[in-house]
Design a protein around this motif. Structure first.
Motif, PDB file in Angstrom:
ATOM      1  N   ALA A 177       0.934  -1.089   0.024  1.00  9.36           N
ATOM      2  CA  ALA A 177       0.253  -0.044   0.115  1.00  9.36           C
ATOM      3  C   ALA A 177       0.833   1.406   0.010  1.00  9.36           C
ATOM      4  CB  ALA A 177      -0.947   0.071   1.322  1.00  9.36           C
ATOM      5  N   CYS A 178       1.987   1.136   0.976  1.00 13.47           N
ATOM      6  CA  CYS A 178       2.871   2.316   0.890  1.00 13.47           C
ATOM      7  C   CYS A 178       3.497   2.394  -0.665  1.00 13.47           C
ATOM      8  CB  CYS A 178       4.020   2.108   1.863  1.00 13.47           C
ATOM      9  SG  CYS A 178       5.089   3.173   1.857  1.00 13.47           S
ATOM     10  N   ALA A 179       3.882   1.544  -1.175  1.00  7.64           N
ATOM     11  CA  ALA A 179       4.517   1.954  -2.324  1.00  7.64           C
ATOM     12  C   ALA A 179       3.601   2.212  -3.623  1.00  7.64           C
ATOM     13  CB  ALA A 179       5.134   0.303  -2.786  1.00  7.64           C
ATOM     14  N   ALA A 180       2.612   1.754  -3.460  1.00  9.39           N
ATOM     15  CA  ALA A 180       1.443   2.078  -4.473  1.00  9.39           C
ATOM     16  C   ALA A 180       1.037   3.558  -4.230  1.00  9.39           C
ATOM     17  CB  ALA A 180       0.310   1.304  -4.195  1.00  9.39           C
ATOM     18  N   GLU A 181       0.932   4.123  -3.096  1.00  6.86           N
ATOM     19  CA  GLU A 181       0.762   5.361  -2.912  1.00  6.86           C
ATOM     20  C   GLU A 181       1.818   6.314  -3.346  1.00  6.86           C
ATOM     21  OE1 GLU A 181      -1.077   6.536   0.774  1.00  6.86           O
ATOM     22  OE2 GLU A 181      -2.214   4.678   1.206  1.00  6.86           O
ATOM     23  N   ILE A 182       2.980   6.118  -2.986  1.00  8.41           N
ATOM     24  CA  ILE A 182       4.344   6.607  -3.381  1.00  8.41           C
ATOM     25  C   ILE A 182       4.301   6.794  -4.806  1.00  8.41           C
ATOM     26  CG2 ILE A 182       6.730   6.499  -3.534  1.00  8.41           C
ATOM     27  CD1 ILE A 182       6.705   5.379  -1.022  1.00  8.41           C
TER      28      ILE A 182
END
Length: 742
Positions: free
Chosen positions: A75-80
């Motif tokens: 989720a963190c990677a996708a938002e970044i």
């Protein structure tokens, strides 16, 4: 105590780094650092903290992050990545900072400062094969995510990752644009072409029309505007990708090709999807990203294996195999594979494939030493290129490859012809960016050889400035090297050194130019060490031949006649195999220089006359003048002072016209030396010995340097004292200083 702090645990590891960091830093170091720090502070670090990640360490332009939850990591990677797209929306493509991200779930060993183990290594390798702005994850990550996140995963199959023992099944996270809830509820995607407004339909037609007219920048702009409002269909995505490529928007090209590949798959058009995968792999290979490139080629091959019917795409996938075989030195296999590709292209009447494979046949034959046959194949490929029968992308690629192949074997007349044709082709498409930098470098090389040094400097400078101004995102290392050569020849050492360093920074070996600069600066040992180092690392005969004239000149300058003779014999052997006029001239000129240094002036003249005829025939004034200097020295040794003066005067006039300041200084010193020798009766060898005596060297040291007996040196010293009416070595040194011999 240290062992107690080490812990083994299951963790999600995220590896990330910046795409094209070296290029960005080379273009504008300060601005890149400022932008990267802002992205880190305002977005990346904040998202990692929000998702309870721990930044383990920063590695140059990258980072390693640990998460307790794999859901949080993805989720963190996708938002970044989504936020980075928004932040980059108004930033020129060549200035964008984009991340690649890899995520793996695995067992790690860690302490408070670092983490280790295969789980970490796999994450790092997944990052290396991710697309710019993309995320690659392992199968373990995909399994644990399930349906917990509102993102899609694309199975790219098992990938062989560098230094990882077993193949890893890799999934790509799809971060495509979302549709509106109203459209989903109605069963209609508002971004689909069927939902287009009249304005957008007109914009789309304008983009297609610009593409047909080869107005590449306008096509890219129009298609991009439409793409922001709708989901382009696969064929228009291809147009967007090719427009991006031809305007040097590399990352936009890769993203559009990726999307067109999947669009074709969704539409059941497998062969078109294979073609898109081929171009993705091809472009990634051109960027030096061999891991992702190999993955795309493998995917295309896997898709073909599911198709029973014969198809032209099988021929396209032979092309990277030919390149690999050529790189490995297997020329016979390369020729056979290229021949198979030609046959497929002819069977399907695919002009792009036929021309590409024909030119690869030519390159393979050239590497085998079959120069005439190889050049004939190149010429046949160029018939289709110059007739406008090929796509713009394939046209530019073959132009550049054929010119490079001609230069490799010194087929200079052909290189000039094709360079002129490439320039006309580029000029006819004012909005094209790709290939124009290479064209400028090729033009500079041709101009330098023909003696138009000012024009050559301008063309090389234009190629360098295009990169520095962000027009060409790919660093033109050959342009910096070419400009460095011009600075060196014109006697501008500081500027030359700066450009050699730039060329090296961007991946171009700065030799032999930098070694020759060191020689001109009087740093003979440094020059010899550099040229020996690079010669020891190269085995390809044509690449060695390109370095050998400099190698021979430098080792002669340090008195290593035997080493020079050995190199000269190798150059003569290579010239005999490839048998081109320029290679033969290079070998003859080298033989003349070695013979002259060894005292064989008559043999030197025979070789030098052969070289002179070739350089004069191909209208290479600088090389012709360099040979005339050697001829003049040989005439002087043989007592023909009139002949020596004529040759030196002719060479001097050429150097003066070209602006070759170091050569002018050298020839003036040689002329002064000749005048002094004539006035005081000293022979060239006696003048040489006098310089060494004045440098404080003993008779034994002089004998070793000149490969003469000590008794012979004693006789030369005695003759010098008698002719100059001197009584000591100190007096001889004073005389040499007075007459500016040292």
């Amino acid at each position: 105590m240290a062992e107690e702090r080490i812990q083994r645990r299951l963790a999600a590891i995220m590896a990330a780094d910046v795409v094209g960091y070296s290029r960005l830093m080379g273009a504008d170091e300060a601005a890149t650092l400022v932008a990267l720090k802002a992205h880190r502070k305002e977005l990346v670090d904040a998202k990692i903290a929000e998702h309870q990640g721990r930044i383990v360490k920063l590695i140059g332009d990258g980072m390693l992050v640990e998460f307790a939850s794999v859901v949080n990591a993805v989720a963190c990677a996708a938002e970044i990545q989504r936020k980075m797209r928004e932040r980059n929306a108004d930033v020129p493509e060549e200035r964008r900072i984009e991340f690649r991200i890899g995520i793996n779930l695995g067992d790690i060993i860690g302490d408070e400062n670092d983490i280790y183990g295969d789980g970490v290594n796999v994450a790092a390798r997944l990052e290396s094969i991710a697309m710019p702005g993309g995320i690659s994850v392992s199968a373990s990550v995909r399994e644990h995510i399930g349906n917990r996140l509102d993102i899609a995963f694309e199975d790219t199959g098992e990938q062989v990752l560098k230094n990882i023992e077993r193949p890893v099944r890799v999934y790509r996270v799809t971060l495509g644009p979302s549709t509106t809830m109203a459209a989903i509820g109605a069963g209609v995607d508002e971004r689909h072409p069927n939902a287009l407004s009249d304005t957008m339909r007109a914009e789309l037609e304008q983009g297609r029309d610009c593409y047909r007219r080869r107005a590449w920048a306008d096509a890219f702009a129009a298609l991009s505007r439409v793409d922001q409002e709708m989901r382009l269909e696969a064929e228009d995505l291809e147009r967007l990708a090719m427009s991006a490529f031809l305007t040097n928007r590399d990352n936009d090209c890769l993203r559009a090709l990726d999307r067109s590949h999947h669009a074709y798959l969704d539409a059941g058009e497998c062969m078109r999807a294979v073609r898109a995968a081929f171009w993705l792999g091809f472009r990634l290979a051109g960027r030096g990203e061999m891991g992702p490139a190999t993955g795309w080629f493998a995917r295309a091959q896997r898709l073909l294996e599911n198709e029973a019917a014969d198809c032209v795409e099988r021929g396209y996938l032979l092309l990277p195999a030919v390149e690999q075989q050529l790189a490995a030195g297997d020329r016979d296999a390369a020729f056979r594979t290229a021949t198979a590709a030609v046959e497929i292209g002819e069977r399907f009447q695919e002009a792009d494939l036929v021309a590409a494979a024909l030119h690869l046949q030519g390159r393979a034959l050239i590497r085998k030493g079959q120069i005439e046959s190889g050049l004939a194949h190149l010429d046949e490929a160029m018939v289709a290129v110059t007739a406008g029968e090929l796509s713009p992308l394939m046209t530019g690629l073959i132009y550049c490859s054929v010119i490079a192949a001609c230069q490799e074997v010194y087929a200079l007349s052909r290189a000039r012809e094709w360079t002129s044709a490439l320039a006309q082709w580029c000029d006819a498409q004012p909005q094209i960016v790709a290939f124009t930098g290479s064209c400028l470098v090729h033009r500079a090389e041709v101009m330098q050889l023909r003696g138009a040094w000012r024009d050559a400097m301008v063309e090389a400078g234009r190629a360098c400035e295009r990169f520095l101004k962000g027009i060409d995102p790919q660093p033109p290392a050959p342009a910096f090297y070419q400009r460095a050569e011009m600075h060196r020849l014109r006697g501008e050492p500081a500027a030359a050194e700066e450009d050699y360093r730039r060329a090296s920074q961007f991946g171009r070996e700065p030799q032999p130019g930098l070694a020759l600069l060191r020689l001109a600066q009087g740093r003979k040992e440094a020059a010899a060490a550099a040229i020996r180092r690079v010669m020891s690392a190269i085995t390809d005969p044509l690449r060695r031949a390109r370095l050998m004239p400099a190698h021979i000149e430098i080792v002669l300058a340090v008195g290593e006649i035997e080493e020079a003779d050995c190199a000269c014999r190798e150059l003569e052997e290579i010239a005999a195999v490839f048998d081109t006029g320029v290679l033969n001239a290079m070998a003859a000129q080298a033989r003349g220089a070695v013979a002259l240094a060894g005292g064989g002036a008559e043999a030197a003249l025979v070789a030098l006359r052969r070289a002179f005829e070739v350089w004069q025939e191909i209208e290479a004034p600088y090389e012709t003048a360099c040979v005339r200097v050697l001829v003049g020295l040989a005439c002087r040794v043989l007592g023909d002072e009139d002949g020596a003066e004529l040759e030196m005067a002719a060479a001097r006039a050429t150097f003066e016209q070209l602006g070759a300041a170091p050569d002018l200084a050298r020839i003036d010193a040689l002329t002064l030396s000749g005048q002094l020798g004539k006035r005081h009766g000293l022979t060239p060898r006696e003048l040489q010995v006098l310089r060494l005596v004045s440098a404080g060297k003993s008779n034994g040291a002089i004998a070793a340097e000149l490969f003469l007996s000590e008794r012979t040196i004693e006789r030369h010293v005695s003759n010098i004292f008698t002719k100059l009416d001197l009584s000591s070595r100190a007096a001889a040194t004073a005389w040499a200083y007075e007459h500016k011999l040292i």
